[in-house]
Design an enzyme around this catalytic site. Structure first.
Site, mmCIF file in Angstrom:
data_model
loop_
_atom_site.group_PDB
_atom_site.id
_atom_site.type_symbol
_atom_site.label_atom_id
_atom_site.label_comp_id
_atom_site.label_asym_id
_atom_site.label_seq_id
_atom_site.Cartn_x
_atom_site.Cartn_y
_atom_site.Cartn_z
ATOM 1 N N ALA B 57 0.818 -1.258 -0.058
ATOM 2 C CA ALA B 57 -0.157 0.081 0.086
ATOM 3 C C ALA B 57 1.063 1.025 0.071
ATOM 4 O O ALA B 57 0.709 2.199 -0.746
ATOM 5 C CB ALA B 57 -0.964 -0.095 1.248
ATOM 6 N N GLU B 77 9.143 4.234 7.847
ATOM 7 C CA GLU B 77 9.213 2.698 7.903
ATOM 8 C C GLU B 77 9.667 2.546 9.422
ATOM 9 O O GLU B 77 10.791 2.743 9.688
ATOM 10 C CB GLU B 77 9.800 1.637 7.007
ATOM 11 C CG GLU B 77 10.003 0.235 7.427
ATOM 12 C CD GLU B 77 8.443 -0.303 7.706
ATOM 13 O OE1 GLU B 77 7.448 -0.339 7.020
ATOM 14 O OE2 GLU B 77 8.379 -0.825 8.813
ATOM 15 N N GLY B 91 3.462 -13.722 -2.928
ATOM 16 C CA GLY B 91 3.472 -13.499 -4.009
ATOM 17 C C GLY B 91 2.420 -13.637 -5.199
ATOM 18 O O GLY B 91 2.397 -13.485 -6.208
ATOM 19 N N ARG B 336 -10.817 -22.697 7.129
ATOM 20 C CA ARG B 336 -9.571 -22.458 7.744
ATOM 21 C C ARG B 336 -10.115 -22.298 9.332
ATOM 22 O O ARG B 336 -9.421 -22.914 10.201
ATOM 23 C CB ARG B 336 -8.997 -21.015 7.312
ATOM 24 C CG ARG B 336 -8.199 -21.098 6.066
ATOM 25 C CD ARG B 336 -7.757 -19.757 5.864
ATOM 26 N NE ARG B 336 -6.749 -19.900 4.503
ATOM 27 C CZ ARG B 336 -6.197 -18.832 3.910
ATOM 28 N NH1 ARG B 336 -6.370 -17.769 4.219
ATOM 29 N NH2 ARG B 336 -5.415 -18.973 2.793
ATOM 30 N N GLU B 476 -3.896 -3.290 4.485
ATOM 31 C CA GLU B 476 -4.400 -4.025 5.816
ATOM 32 C C GLU B 476 -5.111 -3.728 6.841
ATOM 33 O O GLU B 476 -5.736 -3.792 7.713
ATOM 34 C CB GLU B 476 -3.478 -5.258 6.039
ATOM 35 C CG GLU B 476 -4.178 -6.599 6.861
ATOM 36 C CD GLU B 476 -3.099 -7.752 6.944
ATOM 37 O OE1 GLU B 476 -2.250 -7.723 6.142
ATOM 38 O OE2 GLU B 476 -3.379 -8.381 8.045
ATOM 39 N N ILE B 492 -2.936 -8.365 -2.266
ATOM 40 C CA ILE B 492 -2.090 -7.475 -3.133
ATOM 41 C C ILE B 492 -2.683 -6.506 -3.813
ATOM 42 O O ILE B 492 -2.458 -5.386 -3.837
ATOM 43 C CB ILE B 492 -1.156 -8.428 -3.780
ATOM 44 C CG1 ILE B 492 -0.423 -9.382 -2.957
ATOM 45 C CG2 ILE B 492 -0.239 -7.671 -4.522
ATOM 46 C CD1 ILE B 492 0.728 -10.233 -3.831
HETATM 47 C C1 LIG Z 1 3.129 -14.924 5.241
HETATM 48 C C2 LIG Z 1 1.945 -14.309 4.452
HETATM 49 C C3 LIG Z 1 1.772 -14.641 3.099
HETATM 50 C C4 LIG Z 1 0.705 -13.803 2.371
HETATM 51 N N1 LIG Z 1 0.434 -13.984 0.947
HETATM 52 C C5 LIG Z 1 -0.196 -13.483 0.297
HETATM 53 C C6 LIG Z 1 -0.425 -13.839 -1.018
HETATM 54 O O1 LIG Z 1 0.001 -14.463 -1.614
HETATM 55 N N2 LIG Z 1 -1.263 -12.884 -1.765
HETATM 56 C C7 LIG Z 1 -2.201 -12.127 -1.015
HETATM 57 O O2 LIG Z 1 -2.850 -11.356 -1.704
HETATM 58 N N3 LIG Z 1 -2.005 -11.830 0.363
HETATM 59 C C8 LIG Z 1 -1.000 -12.451 1.030
HETATM 60 N N4 LIG Z 1 -0.889 -12.087 2.467
HETATM 61 C C9 LIG Z 1 -1.618 -10.901 2.841
HETATM 62 C C10 LIG Z 1 -0.942 -9.681 2.294
HETATM 63 O O3 LIG Z 1 0.480 -10.034 2.360
HETATM 64 C C11 LIG Z 1 -1.055 -8.655 3.438
HETATM 65 O O4 LIG Z 1 -2.414 -8.322 3.635
HETATM 66 C C12 LIG Z 1 -0.175 -7.351 2.827
HETATM 67 O O5 LIG Z 1 0.995 -7.576 2.708
HETATM 68 C C13 LIG Z 1 -0.515 -6.272 3.583
HETATM 69 O O6 LIG Z 1 0.125 -4.925 2.889
HETATM 70 P P1 LIG Z 1 0.214 -3.702 3.732
HETATM 71 O O7 LIG Z 1 0.812 -2.573 2.717
HETATM 72 O O8 LIG Z 1 -1.101 -3.044 4.112
HETATM 73 O O9 LIG Z 1 1.022 -3.831 5.032
HETATM 74 P P2 LIG Z 1 2.299 -4.308 5.291
HETATM 75 O O10 LIG Z 1 3.284 -4.917 3.930
HETATM 76 O O11 LIG Z 1 2.516 -5.123 6.633
HETATM 77 O O12 LIG Z 1 3.278 -2.895 5.679
HETATM 78 C C14 LIG Z 1 3.036 -2.261 6.747
HETATM 79 C C15 LIG Z 1 4.301 -1.562 7.281
HETATM 80 O O13 LIG Z 1 3.843 -0.523 8.095
HETATM 81 C C16 LIG Z 1 4.893 -0.605 9.430
HETATM 82 N N5 LIG Z 1 4.335 -0.050 10.424
HETATM 83 C C17 LIG Z 1 3.380 -0.435 11.164
HETATM 84 N N6 LIG Z 1 3.366 0.537 12.149
HETATM 85 C C18 LIG Z 1 4.029 1.545 11.915
HETATM 86 C C19 LIG Z 1 4.168 2.512 12.598
HETATM 87 N N7 LIG Z 1 3.739 2.997 13.842
HETATM 88 N N8 LIG Z 1 5.184 3.703 12.094
HETATM 89 C C20 LIG Z 1 5.884 3.312 10.975
HETATM 90 N N9 LIG Z 1 5.582 2.103 10.384
HETATM 91 C C21 LIG Z 1 4.896 1.126 10.848
HETATM 92 C C22 LIG Z 1 5.196 -2.151 9.396
HETATM 93 O O14 LIG Z 1 6.435 -2.094 9.901
HETATM 94 C C23 LIG Z 1 5.144 -2.525 7.773
HETATM 95 O O15 LIG Z 1 6.333 -2.328 7.146
HETATM 96 C C24 LIG Z 1 0.167 -12.869 2.989
HETATM 97 C C25 LIG Z 1 0.339 -12.667 4.375
HETATM 98 C C26 LIG Z 1 1.552 -13.106 5.035
HETATM 99 C C27 LIG Z 1 1.803 -12.701 6.614
#
Ligand SMILES: Cc1cc2nc3c(=O)[nH]c(=O)nc-3n(C[C@H](O)[C@H](O)[C@H](O)COP(=O)(O)OP(=O)(O)OC[C@H]3O[C@@H](n4cnc5c(N)ncnc54)[C@H](O)[C@@H]3O)c2cc1C
Lengths: 98, 509
Positions: B57, B77, B91, B336, B476, B492
């Site tokens: 995101a 971050e 992925g 699940r 998320e 994703i």
């Molecule tokens: C093991 C695993 C496998 C998955 N496989 C899939 C898949 O194949 N396909 C799919 O669609 N989904 C999959 N998912 C779900 C998907 O990966 C996640 O929902 C998605 O990566 C979330 O992206 P995001 O950008 O919202 O958050 P994230 O990628 O979690 O990024 C959020 C970031 O914010 C940072 N952060 C948090 N709080 C703070 C703060 N206070 N200050 C500064 N930074 C902060 C965190 O450290 C993190 O780096 C999987 C999830 C996991 C855990």
């Protein structure tokens, strides 16, 4: 703090003073690129190259974070540390120096 | 061989320790972290847009903000490394109407993808948001391709999807997307700073978000590390801080069964304080109790590891065995939640967790690319006889033998009298030596809940119902999009599309 307990090959750093590594001040952690004053990440990556299906397990150039993992995530000068990879994987890093 | 088991056990406990430590963190924090009035705040820096979090995101938001003409954009971050859950994910990327679908003659549409997701959302998913994401999923996929992501040359059809529409990076990991996007961000002029933690919002007199309070030089888990740093934002703040699966107290507050005993597939930084701060500001909490656990995980490795994909593939033609009884205890392909709950009930005489085992004929198990790896990395085992297997895992061998005979009868008959498992995919696949075995234990995987957003990625205020000015959220950390259960590979596209949308909304595009 203040305890040397470091690597013998860092002797010269201890001799030239704590601030030779502690670039942010003595009581706080060095910056993430402090080690790079002496160590080149490209050289390190080359030294730890892995082959075939293990190619992306190179700790200095890996699948998840490339060459960007701060050194102190896997190595501690004054404390023992495990490789970051071991949080999720059981890869063997026999040459890992704490 | 018993040392292998001990190793697993020790690791298992270590895993709990990590989760426990993470749990303590957020509760030490709220005193420090809360929003303040801009009056009297000394700004350290002024930029156009602050993006908090560097997963799908945040990265997509950064690139799109630049393309829409934003000047100074910074991604903050808190962790030492960039990418959050996104950098460790599988992925898998779903999109409708893609070039590969055309090539393979797959008929698909935005409507079909939305319908599939509405079904698994069990009536409480947000249809408008799902449609918006599906409509723009191809743009997000294109952004990754342009940045250099490479995908397998085939599509997959994951559970709950009515057609094959899922791409997967050739490295089978989200890092095949986050690494190129991170590079692309920097190439387009987005600043990226690690070890900077978001600690609260700074508000102007009208209640508009005028900037953020950050902690610079923050070391995860050391709550007194770092120094406050105030950043003023000309245009807005995008919260992309991800889920809260690592925050044991918070997840137990929603679902008391998700104790520290349940593992977690997430990156350590998934602790949810960014979401908390938005609630404090007035954001609407949606679907917080819908937290998904993966019943396919192993206690012998951290996170998702290698076993998860191995067991997802093998469950249909395997048996899951309670080590106390030597008996099956669940339908191996139930949903699940049903399976995760059943696994949690597998305990020893003292009531301590006794992770059950999954037994597969090696002949079938080895069809999966991870089969070799689970053996190589000591998270799976292969046995030539049932006696060896039973001895290794301390399972009553007579009962186990009987169970396998009984189950093989179900394979033959095509009907599972014990648990009503659909035996279609088990046809002809008897449980026979040699055996492949992994241990199972559920891990908290995905938070369907979070803050409510609009189709413009605006965060709504619970009092006024209007968007909170200057604040946007994506990924998320937002809630309600997927309803009760998210379909695989749909996060994703959601994270990326909503990140791009937030950037467009801020830039008035
Ligand atoms: C093991 C695993 C496998 C998955 N496989 C899939 C898949 O194949 N396909 C799919 O669609 N989904 C999959 N998912 C779900 C998907 O990966 C996640 O929902 C998605 O990566 C979330 O992206 P995001 O950008 O919202 O958050 P994230 O990628 O979690 O990024 C959020 C970031 O914010 C940072 N952060 C948090 N709080 C703070 C703060 N206070 N200050 C500064 N930074 C902060 C965190 O450290 C993190 O780096 C999987 C999830 C996991 C855990």
């Amino acid at each position: 703090m203040g305890v040397k307990d470091g690597r013998s090959f860092h002797e010269m750093n201890y001799e030239s003073g704590c601030d030779s590594c502690h670039d942010n001040g003595i009581r706080v952690r060095p910056s993430d690129d402090a080690c790079e004053a002496c160590h080149d990440v490209d050289d390190l990556a080359e030294a730890t190259t892995r082959e075939g299906e293990e190619a992306l397990q190179n700790p200095h150039d890996n699948l998840h974070y490339g060459k960007e993992t701060p050194c102190t995530e896997c190595h501690g000068e004054h404390e023992a540390k495990a490789p970051l990879c071991s949080e999720c994987h059981t890869f063997k890093f026999d040459a890992h120096k704490r | 061989m018993s040392n292998v088991d001990l190793l697993g056990r020790r690791k298992f406990i270590t895993g709990l320790g990590i989760a426990g430590a993470a749990a303590a963190t957020p509760f030490a924090m709220p005193a420090l972290a809360s929003s303040v009035s801009a009056e009297g705040v000394k700004w350290d820096k002024t930029i156009d847009i602050a993006i908090i979090g560097s997963g799908f995101a945040g990265l997509a938001a950064g690139i799109e903000a630049k393309r829409q003409g934003a000047k100074d954009v910074t991604i903050f971050e808190k962790m030492p490394v960039f990418g959050g859950n996104s950098a460790i994910n599988g992925g898998l990327f779903a999109a409708p109407g893609t070039p590969m679908q055309q090539e393979k003659g797959v008929t698909d549409s935005v409507e079909t993808m939305v319908a599939d997701q509405m079904k698994s959302g069990r009536g409480i998913a947000d249809e408008g948001l799902l449609r918006h994401v599906a409509e723009h999923a191809m743009e997000a996929l294109q952004m990754t391709l342009d940045a250099g992501s490479v995908y397998h040359p085939y599509l997959q059809q994951l559970g709950g999807h009515s057609v094959p529409r899922t791409y997967q990076t050739t490295v089978s990991c989200g890092a095949g997307i986050t690494q190129p996007l991170l590079k692309q961000c920097r190439k387009e002029g987005v600043e990226t700073e690690n070890r900077v933690k978001f600690a609260g919002f700074v508000l102007d007199k009208t209640g508009k978000v005028e900037g953020v309070k950050l902690i610079k030089g923050y070391y995860f888990g050391e709550e007194d590390s770092g120094k406050p740093y105030y950043v003023r934002t000309n245009r807005g703040v995008i919260m992309a801080t991800g889920g809260f699966a690592q925050n044991v107290n918070l997840r137990m507050a929603q679902d008391p069964t998700l104790t520290a005993e349940v593992g977690c597939t997430n990156a350590k930084g998934a602790t949810g304080e960014g979401m908390f701060e938005m609630f404090r500001l007035g954001a609407v909490p949606v679907h917080m109790a819908h937290i998904q656990s993966g019943p396919w995980a192993s206690p012998d490795e951290g996170g998702f590891g290698y076993v998860s994909n191995y067991s997802i593939f093998n469950f249909p033609h395997s048996i899951a065995i309670n080590r106390m009884t030597g008996q099956r205890f669940m339908n191996e392909i139930a949903d699940r939640k049903t399976r995760a709950d059943a696994e949690l009930n597998c305990r020893d005489g003292n009531g301590d967790p006794l992770p059950p085992i999954m037994i597969t004929s090696w002949e079938h198990a080895k069809q999966h690319p991870n089969a070799k790896k689970v053996l190589k990395y000591g998270v799976g085992w292969k046995f030539d006889t049932l006696e060896e297997l039973a001895k290794h895992f301390d399972v009553p061998v007579k009962a186990l033998k009987q169970q396998i005979e009984e189950y093989n009868g179900y394979v033959k008959a095509g009907v599972d009298k014990q648990f009503g498992k659909n035996m279609g995919k088990a046809k002809g696949k008897y449980i026979e030596a040699p055996y492949g075995v992994v241990r199972l234990w559920p891990k908290v995987h995905y938070c369907q809940g979070g803050v409510q957003i609009t189709k413009k990625a605006e965060v709504l205020d619970s009092f006024s119902g209007a968007p909170i000015q200057g604040l946007y959220a994506a990924g998320e950390v937002t809630g309600g999009v997927h309803g009760i259960s998210r379909l695989g590979s749909c996060s994703i596209p959601e994270c990326m599309v909503m990140g791009m949308t937030a950037a467009r909304s801020i830039m008035g595009a």
